[in-house]
Design a protein around this motif. Structure first.
Motif, PDB file in Angstrom:
ATOM      1  N   UNK A 290      11.419  23.188 -23.037  1.00  0.00           N
ATOM      2  CA  UNK A 290      11.269  21.800 -23.478  1.00  0.00           C
ATOM      3  C   UNK A 290      12.215  20.866 -22.744  1.00  0.00           C
ATOM      4  N   UNK A 291      11.866  19.588 -22.758  1.00  0.00           N
ATOM      5  CA  UNK A 291      12.661  18.583 -22.050  1.00  0.00           C
ATOM      6  C   UNK A 291      14.103  18.550 -22.519  1.00  0.00           C
ATOM      7  N   UNK A 292      14.330  18.777 -23.816  1.00  0.00           N
ATOM      8  CA  UNK A 292      15.686  18.661 -24.352  1.00  0.00           C
ATOM      9  C   UNK A 292      16.667  19.599 -23.667  1.00  0.00           C
ATOM     10  N   UNK A 293      16.197  20.735 -23.145  1.00  0.00           N
ATOM     11  CA  UNK A 293      17.097  21.662 -22.465  1.00  0.00           C
ATOM     12  C   UNK A 293      17.708  21.040 -21.207  1.00  0.00           C
ATOM     13  N   UNK A 294      17.047  20.019 -20.663  1.00  0.00           N
ATOM     14  CA  UNK A 294      17.478  19.441 -19.385  1.00  0.00           C
ATOM     15  C   UNK A 294      18.156  18.083 -19.546  1.00  0.00           C
ATOM     16  N   UNK A 295      18.173  17.540 -20.762  1.00  0.00           N
ATOM     17  CA  UNK A 295      18.734  16.210 -20.970  1.00  0.00           C
ATOM     18  C   UNK A 295      20.239  16.221 -20.737  1.00  0.00           C
TER      19      UNK A 295
ATOM     20  N   UNK B 242      17.048  10.353 -27.081  1.00  0.00           N
ATOM     21  CA  UNK B 242      15.688  10.882 -27.094  1.00  0.00           C
ATOM     22  C   UNK B 242      15.353  11.580 -25.779  1.00  0.00           C
ATOM     23  N   UNK B 243      14.858  12.806 -25.873  1.00  0.00           N
ATOM     24  CA  UNK B 243      14.319  13.501 -24.711  1.00  0.00           C
ATOM     25  C   UNK B 243      12.811  13.278 -24.697  1.00  0.00           C
ATOM     26  N   UNK B 244      12.203  13.142 -23.531  1.00  0.00           N
ATOM     27  CA  UNK B 244      10.762  12.899 -23.488  1.00  0.00           C
ATOM     28  C   UNK B 244       9.976  14.085 -24.026  1.00  0.00           C
ATOM     29  N   UNK B 245       8.770  13.819 -24.494  1.00  0.00           N
ATOM     30  CA  UNK B 245       7.889  14.893 -24.943  1.00  0.00           C
ATOM     31  C   UNK B 245       7.232  15.496 -23.704  1.00  0.00           C
TER      32      UNK B 245
ATOM     33  N   UNK C  55      16.582  23.442 -29.215  1.00  0.00           N
ATOM     34  CA  UNK C  55      17.186  22.188 -29.653  1.00  0.00           C
ATOM     35  C   UNK C  55      16.591  21.023 -28.905  1.00  0.00           C
ATOM     36  N   UNK C  56      16.319  19.948 -29.608  1.00  0.00           N
ATOM     37  CA  UNK C  56      15.826  18.723 -28.973  1.00  0.00           C
ATOM     38  C   UNK C  56      16.820  17.623 -29.263  1.00  0.00           C
ATOM     39  N   UNK C  57      17.346  17.007 -28.203  1.00  0.00           N
ATOM     40  CA  UNK C  57      18.387  16.005 -28.354  1.00  0.00           C
ATOM     41  C   UNK C  57      17.893  14.873 -29.249  1.00  0.00           C
TER      42      UNK C  57
END
Length: 458
Positions: A410-415, A420-423, A67-69
């Motif tokens: 991916x960054x989204x796991x840590x948001x 927007x999560x960074x690429x 998942x990407x925020x």
């Protein structure tokens, strides 16, 4: 009158994972494809949106999707048909750069001698009797020395023990904040900490960071908007960004929390990798800060022992939370840890892991950084943050890496919050054998430089 029971989200996740596996096998879907929104899935299945969200979260937890925020949920790689709802390791042949536990090849032999006295029948009878929150005096004193740094060390009588570090965090979130209250997180944070907060009905608040870590002005602004009850922070080798907070920032943040009356949970799990580090926040606000640490990174994930250095006024509340959650440490683990602390085994493992982490980090920086890719890291850490170039999206890069049998996060796991999560991706360097790590890093370098247009997704 009876009501139909709501469908079990785990059974729904099983069926959806089977369906996705079949679609991938038949070429109807490709890794990196976006799934329908959870709201659309709920409408099609005739289930509540909350149940659909739990199904999607379960797919992400199992590694079927990512998942990407703010963007959605994407197929990660070909899922295996789930015989059980969960798996704890990557399939054979995958270079696992998601988990960040180091087990040195020689450490089993190093630790075996310390276990010998513990297997005597009389000793085992005592150690297996019941869990413990306080441990023996020798254990408290050894752990106090272990946690000490700079001019600070916890008082042995203020230490409590949990079965693992995550349980120590759970006890903090249970004891120190009420459901519905606001818990501040760094904008990028440890995923399990945020998941715990959500499970307990807390309100996570994302707080801005800079090159020195959490920004005190962001904490103050969020608190003025609506009070923060608790703050979770990682000052040393921040996961995932690798930032180590300088002493001046620690003092400023601690002073602010004292002024505003905010309690702090300080996660120190990676501190052992630094031979010299600044004093913890607890040194500057001892009545407000709980320091959480564990032996899982220092020794091995199979030794699950967590500890909390508590302010005296909070010790009984935290102890009650540990008892209520059945999170107290087990006697056998406590005894083994005590022996390894006292005979120097833990100190020797820490010395070797510092060398290992520095070596792996330098390798990664040479392979990736010298190719022109943008990295963020502490050179002593077992993880680094790779900012993706060009038109890469994080979830697409993760899927492309998975096709090369490399697992990254991916960054989204840590948001910590929506938006927007960074690429970017986190690369965990601890788990792979060194012979597999170098070619994996070279593959990731080539993949990042080539761009998504040249990758073979599908």
């Amino acid at each position: 009158m009876t009501q139909d029971r709501a469908p079990d989200y785990r059974a729904l996740a099983d069926r959806l994972a089977h369906s996705l596996a079949e679609d991938l096998a038949q070429g109807r879907l490709r890794p990196g494809d976006r799934l329908p929104t959870s709201r659309d899935f709920a409408h099609r299945q005739g289930i509540a949106p909350s149940t659909a969200s739990r199904v999607y979260a379960e797919l992400v937890r199992r590694g079927v999707a990512v998942g990407e925020v703010g963007r959605g949920t994407f197929l990660r790689t070909t899922p295996t048909l789930p015989a059980t709802p969960a798996h704890d390791s990557e399939p054979a042949g995958v270079v696992d750069m998601e988990v960040n536990f180091s087990v040195l090849p020689e450490q089993g032999a190093m630790l075996a001698a310390g276990m010998a006295p513990l297997v005597a029948p009389e000793m085992l009878q005592r150690l297996l009797s019941r869990p413990t929150l306080r441990g023996e005096a020798a254990t408290r004193e050894a752990v106090a020395r272990l946690m000490g740094r700079g001019g600070w060390a916890p008082q042995p009588e203020n230490l409590l023990f949990a079965g693992r570090g995550q349980q120590a965090l759970a006890a903090c979130f249970t004891a120190l904040i009420e459901p519905g209250e606001r818990l501040g997180f760094e904008a990028m944070t440890y995923p399990l900490a945020k998941a715990l907060a959500l499970r307990l009905g807390l309100q996570p608040v994302s707080l801005a960071m800079d090159a020195e870590g959490l920004r005190p002005d962001a904490v103050a602004a969020a608190h003025r908007a609506h009070p923060l009850r608790l703050l979770y922070v990682q000052p040393d080798m921040h996961n995932p960004l690798g930032i180590t907070m300088p002493a001046t920032r620690r003092r400023e943040l601690a002073a602010l929390c004292r002024e505003l009356g905010i309690l702090v949970v300080e996660d120190a799990v990676y501190t052992f990798l630094a031979e010299d580090t600044a004093e913890p926040l607890a040194a500057h606000a001892p009545e407000r800060v709980v320091v959480v640490d564990s032996l899982s990174k220092r020794v091995a994930p199979g030794l699950t022992l967590g500890f909390l250095a508590t302010p005296p006024a909070l010790r009984h509340r935290l102890g009650a939370a540990l008892r209520l959650g059945a999170w107290a440490a087990q006697g056998l683990a406590m005894a083994a840890a005590t022996r390894w602390l006292e005979d120097g085994s833990v100190a020797e493992l820490v010395r070797r892991k510092r060398l290992d982490a520095g070596h792996r980090n330098a390798m990664a920086r040479a392979i990736l950084g010298e190719a022109g890719l943008t990295l963020r890291c502490d050179p002593r850490a077992y993880h680094l943050w790779l900012l993706l170039p060009g038109s890469w999206r994080a979830e697409t890069f993760v899927a492309a890496a998975a096709r090369q049998r490399i697992a990254v996060s991916p960054a989204a796991e840590f948001a910590a919050g929506p938006g927007h999560a960074p690429d970017a991706v986190r690369l965990a360097l601890a788990a792979p054998e060194e012979a597999a790590l170098r070619p994996a890093l070279e593959t990731l370098r080539d993949l990042a430089l080539a761009g998504p247009e040249a990758s073979t997704i599908g």
